[in-house]
Every structure is written in C-alpha cells, then in structure tokens.
Motif scaffolding. Structure first.
Motif, PDB file in Angstrom:
ATOM      1  N   ASP A  70       0.858  -1.215   0.000  1.00  0.00           N
ATOM      2  CA  ASP A  70       0.000   0.000   0.000  1.00  0.00           C
ATOM      3  C   ASP A  70       0.885   1.252   0.000  1.00  0.00           C
ATOM      4  N   LEU A  71       1.899   1.191   0.846  1.00  0.00           N
ATOM      5  CA  LEU A  71       2.828   2.326   0.972  1.00  0.00           C
ATOM      6  C   LEU A  71       3.556   2.581  -0.343  1.00  0.00           C
ATOM      7  N   ILE A  72       4.049   1.516  -0.949  1.00  0.00           N
ATOM      8  CA  ILE A  72       4.756   1.626  -2.227  1.00  0.00           C
ATOM      9  C   ILE A  72       3.827   2.232  -3.273  1.00  0.00           C
ATOM     10  N   GLU A  73       2.584   1.745  -3.293  1.00  0.00           N
ATOM     11  CA  GLU A  73       1.613   2.266  -4.255  1.00  0.00           C
ATOM     12  C   GLU A  73       1.341   3.749  -3.990  1.00  0.00           C
ATOM     13  N   SER A  74       1.269   4.108  -2.709  1.00  0.00           N
ATOM     14  CA  SER A  74       0.956   5.511  -2.374  1.00  0.00           C
ATOM     15  C   SER A  74       2.075   6.458  -2.810  1.00  0.00           C
ATOM     16  N   LEU A  75       3.291   5.923  -2.986  1.00  0.00           N
ATOM     17  CA  LEU A  75       4.385   6.774  -3.474  1.00  0.00           C
ATOM     18  C   LEU A  75       4.301   7.001  -4.984  1.00  0.00           C
ATOM     19  N   GLY A  76       3.465   6.222  -5.629  1.00  0.00           N
ATOM     20  CA  GLY A  76       3.252   6.425  -7.069  1.00  0.00           C
ATOM     21  C   GLY A  76       4.371   5.896  -7.948  1.00  0.00           C
ATOM     22  N   VAL A  77       5.207   5.017  -7.402  1.00  0.00           N
ATOM     23  CA  VAL A  77       6.338   4.521  -8.192  1.00  0.00           C
ATOM     24  C   VAL A  77       5.888   3.536  -9.274  1.00  0.00           C
ATOM     25  N   ASP A  78       6.742   3.393 -10.284  1.00  0.00           N
ATOM     26  CA  ASP A  78       6.467   2.454 -11.373  1.00  0.00           C
ATOM     27  C   ASP A  78       6.922   1.041 -11.030  1.00  0.00           C
ATOM     28  N   ALA A  79       7.907   0.944 -10.117  1.00  0.00           N
ATOM     29  CA  ALA A  79       8.549  -0.349  -9.892  1.00  0.00           C
ATOM     30  C   ALA A  79       9.019  -0.503  -8.455  1.00  0.00           C
TER      31      ALA A  79
END
Ligand code: GBH
Length: 441
Positions: A70-79
């Motif tokens: 969830d956290l990774i997604e919230s940062l908006g990263v591609d990978a």
C-alpha cells in the motif's frame, strides 16, 4: 524544497522507470520461517554489528508486506526492487519450500494487481548457512547450487516478474565478506577475496544461462556497485595506486562480465591470491546481459602506500551519516566513463540514497539533507544522459529504514521512517518530494 530537473530531461518522461528498493534480510524478519543464513550467524558473533542487533524481526515486513505494498503504491512509483531470500524458498535438500514460495508469489501477485513492476534480485547476501558450512563462496559448488535455486524459483514465479538481477554487488560479498571480513561470513585474507569473487561471477553466469532458458521475456542482468577512485595528488605513485584500486575494487566485477577477462593487474597478484579459473568460465561469465544495474553512493580518494597496494584516504567535506562523501559530480563522471570504456546495455540505477539525520516536527519528518542528496544525484543522472548515456530507470535506496548490515539499525536510509517499537511507517519529506517528482512528470 523539492526535486527539480531541467524540463527537457528524459528523467521527466513517463517511459523512465522510478522505483524504490529493499533487500530481504534487511526488512523481512520472519526468521523462524526460513533456514538460517550467514547474516544470522554473523549477527550472533559478538562485536560484528554496531548495535548488537540482528534480522529476526527487522521491519517485520514478513507480517506487514501488504501494508508495505500500500505504501509503495501511495508513493506512485512504477517499480519495486526486492530480493528473494534463498534460505526462505529452498530447503536443505535443495527443493522448493512452498511456504517461502507463497510469501513471494503473494507479493508479486499483489504488485501485478497494482501495476507495479517487480525487479527481483535473486541474491542480496543472505547465503544459506549450510552452504557456508561447506565453504560458501570459496566453494565452486555454491555457484551450481545458486543456479539450481534460480532454476526452481524462476519456474515457480512464472510471468509475475518484470526484471531479474542475478546478484547484488558481488564486490560486497567477496571483498567485504571474504577479504576484509566486515560483512558475513567475516573471513579475512587476500587469499580468499579473488576466489570468492570468481565463484560469485560464475554463479552470475550460470544463472544467466538459466534465466535465458526459463525467463526469456524478463530483463535479466546483474547489479554492481561502483565507488569511483580519485588520486589525492598528481604524483605518478598516487595515480598508479589509484588505478590499481579501481581495477581491484570496481573493474574486477565489471570487466569479466563485459569483456570476459579480469583486469591486467591480475598478473601482479601473488599466485596464492589467484582465483581457480576453469576452461569455459570466462565465456559463461561474459554472456550478454539485458541491462546493467548500477548502485552508487560515494567516491573515494587514494594514495600510494609503502607496503600496501594502495591506501584509502578518510573522506572530508560534506559527509552522510555513514561517513561517505557527498559528491554527485562523480556519479555523472562514473556513468560517462563506463559508457566510454565498455559497450553497455541499458542502465538502471538500482540503488542510490543516503543515511541522513531525520528531524521530527509536528508529525512531519523533515530530512532536508536526504532530499538535497536525491535532488543533486538525480541531476547527476540527468547530466549523464545529456552526455549520451542511456539510463532507463532509477531506484531510491531505500523504501524504508532497515537493518543496515554492520551498522545495525543505527543508520537510516529510508524515504519512509520506521518506528521499530511500533512498526509504524511515516513518509519522510524526501519521500513526499520523490512522489511529487514522479507524479509531475
Ligand atoms: C549497498 O551497499 C547495499 O546494496 C545495500 O544493501 C545497503 O543497505 C546500502 O548499500 C547502504 O549501505 O565503505 O567507506 O569504503 C553499498 C556498499 C557503499 C560499499 C560504499 C563501498 C564505499 C565507501 N558500498 N562503500 S567505504
């Protein structure tokens, strides 16, 4: 304060891949669900880890992985670049451990669901202890055991992965682990380092063969770290010592992969220090890779020494909490020099970041120095692209604070703060700036 790049930059296009990186031993914990590895043993050896800590809990990512995605997604990263714990997915008899495999396939499925590309590193230093008991990377058999593990795990992962890296920083495994002993397994001796390095490089090559067979559509390569070497003076002795250091510490890993030979300084090494090279090894090691992962943190000055082959000089000037000099210009120089020296595949910056102070202010974590580091180093990457270097992506080290090897939990590299007593995560200002950069492309 934010990260700003020239408006024309290829780093501001949607094709450029931005990510965050972690490694299994540094974040997972969940150690009772896997075999012991060399870092467990090293942590149990008094005096090796600055705060006497270990990896049994770490960021407890083993239990928090979904929230962490969830956290990774919230940062908006591609990978997301993660590593697989070999002792979690393989049993002592060399078969897949279904519980460990499920842990990773669940993560990979979740990443896929959210459109986050998985960059999977197959070895980020957590060698199963039972293999170390047989000699570890000093034993040629370990390279074949690695290829076997890679064969099983890539088959199990199927099409869930975007990119594989065989090894993370074989320099660290060989030199820090088997030559100067500040990393696991803590062996010390010039007679060990080159031998371990050769078996690691062989492991990389054997794994590349497996990847080409089992996973032809993923981007398959290796991650190397570079610490550019600078001479302290114009004296011929200092310049020669510095060139030796570069070949011994950096090109020792790059040149065999790119050119199929070790640097010429191999001729100057005593026979007791030499690796055991079999016919055909260099061809296996130098087969083509789809991309090169580069990890960059700092540069290092050298001078000549009366009895040693070179002498590193303690850095001055602006330093990170690790005591590493902050000098982004050497990042550009490194990338341009590599591009001029070798015929490179596309490059991904697979790690870059800094341990820096975090200051709390009303629930906000103001890490201006880390943010400055990202700003200046992303601009350094941009400058390399201006000079013709092809760079396809960039990963911040690290997603979150974690077990910093010999430094334990004392040094924080995260763009997300981890409170180790509650396992609460808080995005630092550097993380917010990284997120803004990515979304404003
Ligand atoms: C990486 O190693 C690792 O991949 C990662 O797991 C780790 O957490 C991260 O960096 C931060 O340390 O040692 O004073 O001579 C990087 C290792 C760092 C080794 C720079 C060489 C040169 C400065 N490299 N270091 S010094």
């Amino acid at each position: 304060t934010k990260i700003s790049l020239p408006t024309c930059s290829p780093l501001l296009t949607k094709e450029f891949i931005y990510g965050v990186a972690t490694a299994s031993f540094q974040i997972e914990g969940g150690s009772t669900h896997r075999l012991p590895c060399i870092w467990d043993t090293f942590c149990d050896t008094p005096g090796k880890i600055a705060d006497n800590s270990n990896g049994h809990v770490a960021c407890d990512h083993y239990n928090n992985w979904k929230k962490d995605i969830d956290l990774i997604e919230s940062l908006g990263v591609d990978a997301y670049r993660l590593s697989i714990s070999w002792p979690r997915v393989i049993t002592k008899s060399g078969e897949l451990n279904p519980e460990g495999v499920k842990f990773y396939t669940d993560i990979l499925d979740e990443l896929k669901k959210r459109n986050i590309k998985a960059f999977v590193t197959l070895y980020h230093w957590d060698l199963p202890q039972h293999l170390e008991d047989e000699g570890g990377w000093l034993n040629r058999e370990t390279a074949y055991a690695f290829a076997h593990y890679v064969d099983l795990i890539t088959f199990a992962f199927g099409d869930r992965v975007h990119s594989y890296a065989t090894l993370n920083e074989p320099f660290c495994s060989a030199f820090l682990g088997y030559e100067i002993g500040i990393h696991a397994p803590g062996k010390v001796g010039k007679q060990y380092g080159r031998k371990a390095a050769h078996h690691l490089l062989l492991a990389h090559g054997l794994a590349m063969t497996v990847l080409k067979q089992n996973s032809p559509t993923t981007l398959n390569g290796i991650v190397l770290n570079f610490t550019p070497c600078y001479s302290i003076s114009e004296d011929a002795d200092d310049i020669a010592a510095t060139a030796f250091a570069d070949d011994y510490l950096n090109q020792w890993y790059m040149k065999p992969i790119m050119d199929g030979t070790y640097p010429a300084i191999i001729e100057q090494l005593p026979s007791t220090h030499l690796p055991d090279i079999h016919d055909g090894d260099m061809a296996i090691i130098s087969q083509s890779i789809d991309y090169l992962g580069i990890n960059f943190y700092t540069r290092q000055f050298y001078k000549a020494h009366p009895t040693e082959i070179y002498e590193p000089i303690k850095p001055t000037g602006p330093l990170t909490d690790m005591g590493w000099e902050i000098y982004p210009k050497s990042f550009t120089e490194l990338l341009v020099t590599l591009n001029n020296t070798y015929t490179l595949p596309p490059i991904f910056i697979t790690e870059n970041g800094a341990a820096m102070p975090d200051s709390y202010n009303n629930g906000e974590i103001n890490d201006v120095d880390r943010l400055d580091y990202y700003n200046s180093h992303l601009n350094a990457v941009h400058n390399a692209t201006e000079q013709g270097v092809r760079i396809d992506g960039y990963f911040a080290w690290s997603l979150m604070d974690n077990f910093e090897w010999a430094e334990g939990y004392l040094k924080r590299f995260g763009i997300v703060y981890v409170d180790y007593s509650t396992q609460q995560r808080t995005i630092k200002n550097s993380g917010l700036a990284y997120k803004a950069l990515i979304s404003n492309r």
